[in-house]
Write a protein that holds these residues in place. Structure first.
Motif, PDB file in Angstrom:
ATOM      1  N   VAL A  61       6.187   9.881  10.478  1.00  0.00           N
ATOM      2  CA  VAL A  61       5.728   8.498  10.646  1.00  0.00           C
ATOM      3  C   VAL A  61       5.403   7.873   9.284  1.00  0.00           C
ATOM      4  O   VAL A  61       5.697   6.694   9.055  1.00  0.00           O
ATOM      5  CB  VAL A  61       4.538   8.427  11.623  1.00  0.00           C
ATOM      6  CG1 VAL A  61       4.007   7.013  11.736  1.00  0.00           C
ATOM      7  CG2 VAL A  61       4.954   8.952  12.995  1.00  0.00           C
ATOM      8  N   ALA A  62       4.825   8.640   8.373  1.00  0.00           N
ATOM      9  CA  ALA A  62       4.532   8.121   7.027  1.00  0.00           C
ATOM     10  C   ALA A  62       5.819   7.747   6.304  1.00  0.00           C
ATOM     11  O   ALA A  62       5.895   6.690   5.660  1.00  0.00           O
ATOM     12  CB  ALA A  62       3.750   9.152   6.217  1.00  0.00           C
ATOM     13  N   ALA A  63       6.843   8.587   6.423  1.00  0.00           N
ATOM     14  CA  ALA A  63       8.126   8.291   5.776  1.00  0.00           C
ATOM     15  C   ALA A  63       8.732   7.011   6.346  1.00  0.00           C
ATOM     16  O   ALA A  63       9.230   6.167   5.595  1.00  0.00           O
ATOM     17  CB  ALA A  63       9.099   9.458   5.962  1.00  0.00           C
ATOM     18  N   VAL A  64       8.646   6.845   7.655  1.00  0.00           N
ATOM     19  CA  VAL A  64       9.172   5.629   8.284  1.00  0.00           C
ATOM     20  C   VAL A  64       8.380   4.410   7.813  1.00  0.00           C
ATOM     21  O   VAL A  64       8.953   3.369   7.481  1.00  0.00           O
ATOM     22  CB  VAL A  64       9.153   5.751   9.825  1.00  0.00           C
ATOM     23  CG1 VAL A  64       9.461   4.421  10.489  1.00  0.00           C
ATOM     24  CG2 VAL A  64      10.145   6.814  10.279  1.00  0.00           C
ATOM     25  N   GLY A  65       7.070   4.526   7.763  1.00  0.00           N
ATOM     26  CA  GLY A  65       6.241   3.418   7.308  1.00  0.00           C
ATOM     27  C   GLY A  65       6.556   3.015   5.880  1.00  0.00           C
ATOM     28  O   GLY A  65       6.688   1.822   5.576  1.00  0.00           O
ATOM     29  N   LEU A  66       6.704   3.996   5.005  1.00  0.00           N
ATOM     30  CA  LEU A  66       7.055   3.698   3.614  1.00  0.00           C
ATOM     31  C   LEU A  66       8.450   3.100   3.513  1.00  0.00           C
ATOM     32  O   LEU A  66       8.692   2.199   2.707  1.00  0.00           O
ATOM     33  CB  LEU A  66       6.960   4.966   2.760  1.00  0.00           C
ATOM     34  CG  LEU A  66       5.549   5.495   2.500  1.00  0.00           C
ATOM     35  CD1 LEU A  66       5.608   6.909   1.936  1.00  0.00           C
ATOM     36  CD2 LEU A  66       4.793   4.565   1.561  1.00  0.00           C
ATOM     37  N   ALA A  67       9.358   3.576   4.327  1.00  0.00           N
ATOM     38  CA  ALA A  67      10.735   3.080   4.279  1.00  0.00           C
ATOM     39  C   ALA A  67      10.869   1.664   4.828  1.00  0.00           C
ATOM     40  O   ALA A  67      11.692   0.884   4.366  1.00  0.00           O
ATOM     41  CB  ALA A  67      11.661   4.023   5.061  1.00  0.00           C
ATOM     42  N   ARG A  68      10.036   1.305   5.790  1.00  0.00           N
ATOM     43  CA  ARG A  68      10.110  -0.047   6.376  1.00  0.00           C
ATOM     44  C   ARG A  68       9.683  -1.113   5.375  1.00  0.00           C
ATOM     45  O   ARG A  68      10.179  -2.227   5.413  1.00  0.00           O
ATOM     46  CB  ARG A  68       9.223  -0.130   7.620  1.00  0.00           C
ATOM     47  CG  ARG A  68       9.750   0.757   8.708  1.00  0.00           C
ATOM     48  CD  ARG A  68       9.935   0.168  10.015  1.00  0.00           C
ATOM     49  NE  ARG A  68       9.781  -1.259  10.099  1.00  0.00           N
ATOM     50  CZ  ARG A  68       9.413  -1.894  11.162  1.00  0.00           C
ATOM     51  NH1 ARG A  68       9.098  -1.211  12.230  1.00  0.00           N
ATOM     52  NH2 ARG A  68       9.340  -3.195  11.207  1.00  0.00           N
ATOM     53  N   ALA A  69       8.713  -0.806   4.560  1.00  0.00           N
ATOM     54  CA  ALA A  69       8.311  -1.637   3.423  1.00  0.00           C
ATOM     55  C   ALA A  69       7.611  -2.941   3.743  1.00  0.00           C
ATOM     56  O   ALA A  69       7.016  -3.527   2.882  1.00  0.00           O
ATOM     57  CB  ALA A  69       9.498  -1.925   2.503  1.00  0.00           C
ATOM     58  N   GLY A  70       7.632  -3.424   4.953  1.00  0.00           N
ATOM     59  CA  GLY A  70       6.954  -4.671   5.279  1.00  0.00           C
ATOM     60  C   GLY A  70       5.471  -4.458   5.526  1.00  0.00           C
ATOM     61  O   GLY A  70       4.928  -3.369   5.325  1.00  0.00           O
ATOM     62  N   HIS A  71       4.809  -5.504   5.987  1.00  0.00           N
ATOM     63  CA  HIS A  71       3.374  -5.432   6.240  1.00  0.00           C
ATOM     64  C   HIS A  71       3.043  -4.356   7.268  1.00  0.00           C
ATOM     65  O   HIS A  71       2.131  -3.550   7.079  1.00  0.00           O
ATOM     66  CB  HIS A  71       2.853  -6.803   6.698  1.00  0.00           C
ATOM     67  CG  HIS A  71       1.385  -6.831   6.948  1.00  0.00           C
ATOM     68  ND1 HIS A  71       0.463  -6.723   5.932  1.00  0.00           N
ATOM     69  CD2 HIS A  71       0.677  -6.926   8.105  1.00  0.00           C
ATOM     70  CE1 HIS A  71      -0.758  -6.756   6.448  1.00  0.00           C
ATOM     71  NE2 HIS A  71      -0.647  -6.886   7.762  1.00  0.00           N
ATOM     72  N   ALA A  72       3.778  -4.323   8.368  1.00  0.00           N
ATOM     73  CA  ALA A  72       3.537  -3.325   9.412  1.00  0.00           C
ATOM     74  C   ALA A  72       3.802  -1.912   8.890  1.00  0.00           C
ATOM     75  O   ALA A  72       3.035  -0.985   9.167  1.00  0.00           O
ATOM     76  CB  ALA A  72       4.389  -3.608  10.638  1.00  0.00           C
ATOM     77  N   GLY A  73       4.873  -1.751   8.131  1.00  0.00           N
ATOM     78  CA  GLY A  73       5.189  -0.445   7.552  1.00  0.00           C
ATOM     79  C   GLY A  73       4.095   0.038   6.619  1.00  0.00           C
ATOM     80  O   GLY A  73       3.736   1.215   6.619  1.00  0.00           O
ATOM     81  N   ARG A  74       3.557  -0.883   5.836  1.00  0.00           N
ATOM     82  CA  ARG A  74       2.465  -0.533   4.914  1.00  0.00           C
ATOM     83  C   ARG A  74       1.226  -0.074   5.688  1.00  0.00           C
ATOM     84  O   ARG A  74       0.568   0.885   5.306  1.00  0.00           O
ATOM     85  CB  ARG A  74       2.105  -1.720   4.031  1.00  0.00           C
ATOM     86  CG  ARG A  74       3.170  -2.099   3.024  1.00  0.00           C
ATOM     87  CD  ARG A  74       2.741  -3.317   2.219  1.00  0.00           C
ATOM     88  NE  ARG A  74       1.633  -3.001   1.340  1.00  0.00           N
ATOM     89  CZ  ARG A  74       1.754  -2.383   0.170  1.00  0.00           C
ATOM     90  NH1 ARG A  74       2.941  -2.042  -0.271  1.00  0.00           N
ATOM     91  NH2 ARG A  74       0.701  -2.129  -0.565  1.00  0.00           N
ATOM     92  N   ARG A  75       0.918  -0.773   6.782  1.00  0.00           N
ATOM     93  CA  ARG A  75      -0.258  -0.412   7.578  1.00  0.00           C
ATOM     94  C   ARG A  75      -0.074   0.953   8.227  1.00  0.00           C
ATOM     95  O   ARG A  75      -0.995   1.764   8.263  1.00  0.00           O
ATOM     96  CB  ARG A  75      -0.531  -1.471   8.628  1.00  0.00           C
ATOM     97  CG  ARG A  75      -1.025  -2.777   7.995  1.00  0.00           C
ATOM     98  CD  ARG A  75      -1.334  -3.805   9.000  1.00  0.00           C
ATOM     99  NE  ARG A  75      -2.482  -3.341   9.796  1.00  0.00           N
ATOM    100  CZ  ARG A  75      -3.056  -4.068  10.722  1.00  0.00           C
ATOM    101  NH1 ARG A  75      -2.599  -5.272  10.985  1.00  0.00           N
ATOM    102  NH2 ARG A  75      -4.079  -3.602  11.399  1.00  0.00           N
ATOM    103  N   VAL A  76       1.114   1.208   8.738  1.00  0.00           N
ATOM    104  CA  VAL A  76       1.407   2.509   9.344  1.00  0.00           C
ATOM    105  C   VAL A  76       1.308   3.606   8.288  1.00  0.00           C
ATOM    106  O   VAL A  76       0.688   4.658   8.510  1.00  0.00           O
ATOM    107  CB  VAL A  76       2.808   2.506  10.000  1.00  0.00           C
ATOM    108  CG1 VAL A  76       3.278   3.909  10.334  1.00  0.00           C
ATOM    109  CG2 VAL A  76       2.812   1.621  11.235  1.00  0.00           C
ATOM    110  N   ALA A  77       1.911   3.365   7.135  1.00  0.00           N
ATOM    111  CA  ALA A  77       1.865   4.352   6.056  1.00  0.00           C
ATOM    112  C   ALA A  77       0.424   4.595   5.607  1.00  0.00           C
ATOM    113  O   ALA A  77       0.020   5.743   5.400  1.00  0.00           O
ATOM    114  CB  ALA A  77       2.726   3.900   4.882  1.00  0.00           C
ATOM    115  N   LEU A  78      -0.351   3.544   5.461  1.00  0.00           N
ATOM    116  CA  LEU A  78      -1.748   3.678   5.047  1.00  0.00           C
ATOM    117  C   LEU A  78      -2.534   4.527   6.044  1.00  0.00           C
ATOM    118  O   LEU A  78      -3.288   5.427   5.647  1.00  0.00           O
ATOM    119  CB  LEU A  78      -2.401   2.300   4.884  1.00  0.00           C
ATOM    120  CG  LEU A  78      -3.877   2.298   4.494  1.00  0.00           C
ATOM    121  CD1 LEU A  78      -4.083   2.958   3.136  1.00  0.00           C
ATOM    122  CD2 LEU A  78      -4.413   0.870   4.476  1.00  0.00           C
TER     123      LEU A  78
END
Length: 139
Positions: A61-78
């Motif tokens: 999930v962290a890899a997907v969040g970082l790869a998405r790069a948008g606001h939602a991806g950043r929140r998921v990665a965080l």
């Protein structure tokens, strides 16, 4: 004069690509290890093997969040990186203080010593990358 806002720096560019690749590598390693352990000897150390499976999910999930790069991806990665850091420190402390809690190693036991301490360093680097690529408050 029209003022334009600078675009948010992408988490999936530059060094972020390497970070995503390492997360994917760890996702594969943790998933494989946990899957094998759960399938073949789950009754020996269920907590340890389930923690390894949890680590694998967090890596994915962290890899997907970082790869998405948008606001939602950043929140998921965080969220994932924060949980990962708390997990690796918590499990690391518990596995050192009371070895009987973890009769077999997890990805996070011994602060990730079985994986060259990368599980301890990885969320720190990820959080630093998220901070580095944040949108400037003046932009």
């Amino acid at each position: 004069m029209v003022e334009t806002r600078a675009a948010e720096p992408a988490t999936n560019s530059g060094p972020g690509r390497l970070l995503i690749a390492v997360y994917l590598l760890f996702a594969i390693a943790a998933t494989s290890r946990a899957g094998l352990q759960i399938a073949t000897k789950f009754d020996e150390a269920p907590v340890a093997y389930l923690l390894s499976a949890l680590a694998a999910v967090i890596y994915i999930v962290a890899a997907v969040g970082l790869a998405r790069a948008g606001h939602a991806g950043r929140r998921v990665a965080l969220a994932c990186l924060s949980v990962e850091l708390v997990g690796v420190v918590g499990v690391g402390v518990l596995s050192v203080v009371d070895k009987e809690l973890f009769p077999d190693e997890t990805v996070w036991s011994g602060f990730g010593s079985g994986y060259g301490y990368i599980p301890l360093v990885l969320p720190i680097l990820g959080l630093l990358w998220l901070y580095r690529t944040r949108r400037s408050p003046t932009a």
